[in-house]
Design a protein around this motif. Structure first.
Motif, PDB file in Angstrom:
ATOM      1  N   GLU A  83       0.835  -1.208   0.000  1.00  0.00           N
ATOM      2  CA  GLU A  83       0.000   0.000   0.000  1.00  0.00           C
ATOM      3  C   GLU A  83       0.867   1.253   0.000  1.00  0.00           C
ATOM      4  N   ASN A  84       1.946   1.236   0.777  1.00  0.00           N
ATOM      5  CA  ASN A  84       2.867   2.382   0.770  1.00  0.00           C
ATOM      6  C   ASN A  84       3.505   2.569  -0.599  1.00  0.00           C
ATOM      7  N   ALA A  85       3.864   1.466  -1.260  1.00  0.00           N
ATOM      8  CA  ALA A  85       4.470   1.572  -2.589  1.00  0.00           C
ATOM      9  C   ALA A  85       3.473   2.137  -3.595  1.00  0.00           C
ATOM     10  N   THR A  86       2.216   1.722  -3.502  1.00  0.00           N
ATOM     11  CA  THR A  86       1.189   2.242  -4.410  1.00  0.00           C
ATOM     12  C   THR A  86       0.960   3.729  -4.184  1.00  0.00           C
ATOM     13  N   LEU A  87       0.906   4.147  -2.926  1.00  0.00           N
ATOM     14  CA  LEU A  87       0.707   5.566  -2.619  1.00  0.00           C
ATOM     15  C   LEU A  87       1.897   6.401  -3.064  1.00  0.00           C
ATOM     16  N   ASP A  88       3.102   5.857  -2.897  1.00  0.00           N
ATOM     17  CA  ASP A  88       4.279   6.594  -3.356  1.00  0.00           C
ATOM     18  C   ASP A  88       4.288   6.725  -4.876  1.00  0.00           C
ATOM     19  N   ALA A  89       3.867   5.657  -5.580  1.00  0.00           N
ATOM     20  CA  ALA A  89       3.814   5.718  -7.044  1.00  0.00           C
ATOM     21  C   ALA A  89       2.748   6.703  -7.516  1.00  0.00           C
ATOM     22  N   ALA A  90       1.692   6.879  -6.732  1.00  0.00           N
ATOM     23  CA  ALA A  90       0.633   7.820  -7.093  1.00  0.00           C
ATOM     24  C   ALA A  90       1.012   9.249  -6.765  1.00  0.00           C
ATOM     25  N   GLY A  91       2.094   9.431  -6.006  1.00  0.00           N
ATOM     26  CA  GLY A  91       2.555  10.783  -5.703  1.00  0.00           C
ATOM     27  C   GLY A  91       1.941  11.366  -4.460  1.00  0.00           C
ATOM     28  N   ARG A  92       1.874  10.618  -3.401  1.00  0.00           N
ATOM     29  CA  ARG A  92       1.253  11.148  -2.183  1.00  0.00           C
ATOM     30  C   ARG A  92       2.094  12.232  -1.541  1.00  0.00           C
ATOM     31  N   THR A  93       3.369  12.213  -1.751  1.00  0.00           N
ATOM     32  CA  THR A  93       4.219  13.235  -1.138  1.00  0.00           C
ATOM     33  C   THR A  93       4.251  14.525  -1.949  1.00  0.00           C
ATOM     34  N   SER A  94       3.813  14.469  -3.204  1.00  0.00           N
ATOM     35  CA  SER A  94       3.867  15.666  -4.038  1.00  0.00           C
ATOM     36  C   SER A  94       2.530  16.391  -4.130  1.00  0.00           C
ATOM     37  N   ALA A  95       1.537  15.989  -3.357  1.00  0.00           N
ATOM     38  CA  ALA A  95       0.227  16.645  -3.402  1.00  0.00           C
ATOM     39  C   ALA A  95       0.292  17.993  -2.687  1.00  0.00           C
ATOM     40  N   GLU A  96      -0.483  18.935  -3.163  1.00  0.00           N
ATOM     41  CA  GLU A  96      -0.541  20.244  -2.518  1.00  0.00           C
ATOM     42  C   GLU A  96      -1.256  20.124  -1.187  1.00  0.00           C
ATOM     43  N   VAL A  97      -0.940  21.042  -0.280  1.00  0.00           N
ATOM     44  CA  VAL A  97      -1.506  20.989   1.052  1.00  0.00           C
ATOM     45  C   VAL A  97      -3.008  21.260   1.023  1.00  0.00           C
ATOM     46  N   GLY A  98      -3.473  22.233   0.282  1.00  0.00           N
ATOM     47  CA  GLY A  98      -4.885  22.600   0.261  1.00  0.00           C
ATOM     48  C   GLY A  98      -5.627  22.068  -0.949  1.00  0.00           C
ATOM     49  N   THR A  99      -5.280  20.884  -1.418  1.00  0.00           N
ATOM     50  CA  THR A  99      -5.875  20.349  -2.637  1.00  0.00           C
ATOM     51  C   THR A  99      -7.379  20.174  -2.504  1.00  0.00           C
ATOM     52  N   ARG A 100      -7.824  19.671  -1.387  1.00  0.00           N
ATOM     53  CA  ARG A 100      -9.267  19.426  -1.223  1.00  0.00           C
ATOM     54  C   ARG A 100     -10.053  20.730  -1.157  1.00  0.00           C
ATOM     55  N   SER A 101      -9.442  21.784  -0.700  1.00  0.00           N
ATOM     56  CA  SER A 101     -10.137  23.072  -0.638  1.00  0.00           C
ATOM     57  C   SER A 101     -10.326  23.676  -2.016  1.00  0.00           C
ATOM     58  N   SER A 102      -9.422  23.366  -2.937  1.00  0.00           N
ATOM     59  CA  SER A 102      -9.505  23.967  -4.259  1.00  0.00           C
ATOM     60  C   SER A 102     -10.068  22.999  -5.301  1.00  0.00           C
ATOM     61  N   ALA A 103     -10.752  21.965  -4.876  1.00  0.00           N
ATOM     62  CA  ALA A 103     -11.273  20.977  -5.826  1.00  0.00           C
ATOM     63  C   ALA A 103     -12.328  21.581  -6.740  1.00  0.00           C
ATOM     64  N   GLY A 104     -13.051  22.584  -6.296  1.00  0.00           N
ATOM     65  CA  GLY A 104     -14.069  23.198  -7.130  1.00  0.00           C
ATOM     66  C   GLY A 104     -13.606  24.467  -7.813  1.00  0.00           C
ATOM     67  N   SER A 105     -12.327  24.731  -7.786  1.00  0.00           N
ATOM     68  CA  SER A 105     -11.831  25.977  -8.382  1.00  0.00           C
ATOM     69  C   SER A 105     -11.880  25.904  -9.908  1.00  0.00           C
ATOM     70  N   PRO A 106     -11.938  27.028 -10.596  1.00  0.00           N
ATOM     71  CA  PRO A 106     -12.012  27.010 -12.060  1.00  0.00           C
ATOM     72  C   PRO A 106     -10.768  26.431 -12.726  1.00  0.00           C
ATOM     73  N   THR A 107      -9.659  26.417 -12.025  1.00  0.00           N
ATOM     74  CA  THR A 107      -8.441  25.888 -12.630  1.00  0.00           C
ATOM     75  C   THR A 107      -8.317  24.375 -12.478  1.00  0.00           C
ATOM     76  N   THR A 108      -9.214  23.757 -11.751  1.00  0.00           N
ATOM     77  CA  THR A 108      -9.165  22.310 -11.557  1.00  0.00           C
ATOM     78  C   THR A 108      -9.761  21.624 -12.778  1.00  0.00           C
ATOM     79  N   ASN A 109      -9.015  20.683 -13.353  1.00  0.00           N
ATOM     80  CA  ASN A 109      -9.492  19.936 -14.515  1.00  0.00           C
ATOM     81  C   ASN A 109     -10.419  18.819 -14.054  1.00  0.00           C
ATOM     82  N   VAL A 110     -11.620  18.788 -14.612  1.00  0.00           N
ATOM     83  CA  VAL A 110     -12.590  17.753 -14.288  1.00  0.00           C
ATOM     84  C   VAL A 110     -13.069  17.107 -15.576  1.00  0.00           C
ATOM     85  N   VAL A 111     -13.643  15.918 -15.442  1.00  0.00           N
ATOM     86  CA  VAL A 111     -14.161  15.201 -16.601  1.00  0.00           C
ATOM     87  C   VAL A 111     -15.667  15.399 -16.622  1.00  0.00           C
ATOM     88  N   ASP A 112     -16.195  15.870 -17.745  1.00  0.00           N
ATOM     89  CA  ASP A 112     -17.641  16.051 -17.881  1.00  0.00           C
ATOM     90  C   ASP A 112     -18.251  14.731 -18.340  1.00  0.00           C
TER      91      ASP A 112
END
Length: 137
Positions: A83-112
């Motif tokens: 599980e640690n290897a999977t999270l490291d491969a997904a980039g858990r250490t490179s995520a921004e601190v306030g990512t969840r707060s900006s999930a609805g921001s206009p600059t966030t790419n979403v799939v319609d």
């Protein structure tokens, strides 16, 4: 005729009053007023209790939702190596601190996903005429 009615009424009265007296049938039944005293309740000692540590959080001050999650899922567990290897491969250490707060921001790419997903989620529950769905061709 009056004598006949008087005699019949007397017999009916005697018959109805005979049920009030104690007859030869005596059923053995428990006495509801004879109550025995039970032994007093005793709380057994709990030798696993330890005195609280100074500065430790009180158990009754915890969040009820956190208590429910701990009861359902057993609290936080150590992650396995895979599980640690999977999270490291997904980039858990490179995520921004306030990512969840900006999930609805206009600059966030979403799939319609279109209106089909929205219609499925908004469909009424049940098996009525309005709850039927069809797949577009």
């Amino acid at each position: 005729m009056r004598k006949l009615i008087t005699v019949a009424a007397g017999i009916a009265l005697a018959g109805s009053l005979s049920a009030c007296g104690k007859s030869g049938v005596d059923r053995a039944r428990p006495d509801e007023f004879a109550v025995a005293r039970a032994a007093p309740l005793v709380i057994p000692p709990d030798f696993a209790l330890v005195p609280p540590r100074p500065g430790a959080p009180r158990p009754q001050d915890t969040n009820p939702s956190a208590q429910a999650l701990d009861a359902l899922f057993g609290g936080s567990q150590a992650r396995s190596a895979s599980e640690n290897a999977t999270l490291d491969a997904a980039g858990r250490t490179s995520a921004e601190v306030g990512t969840r707060s900006s999930a609805g921001s206009p600059t966030t790419n979403v799939v319609d996903k279109g209106s089909t997903t929205r219609d499925i989620i908004a469909a009424p529950q049940g098996d009525g005429q309005a709850a039927r769905a069809s797949t577009p061709q």
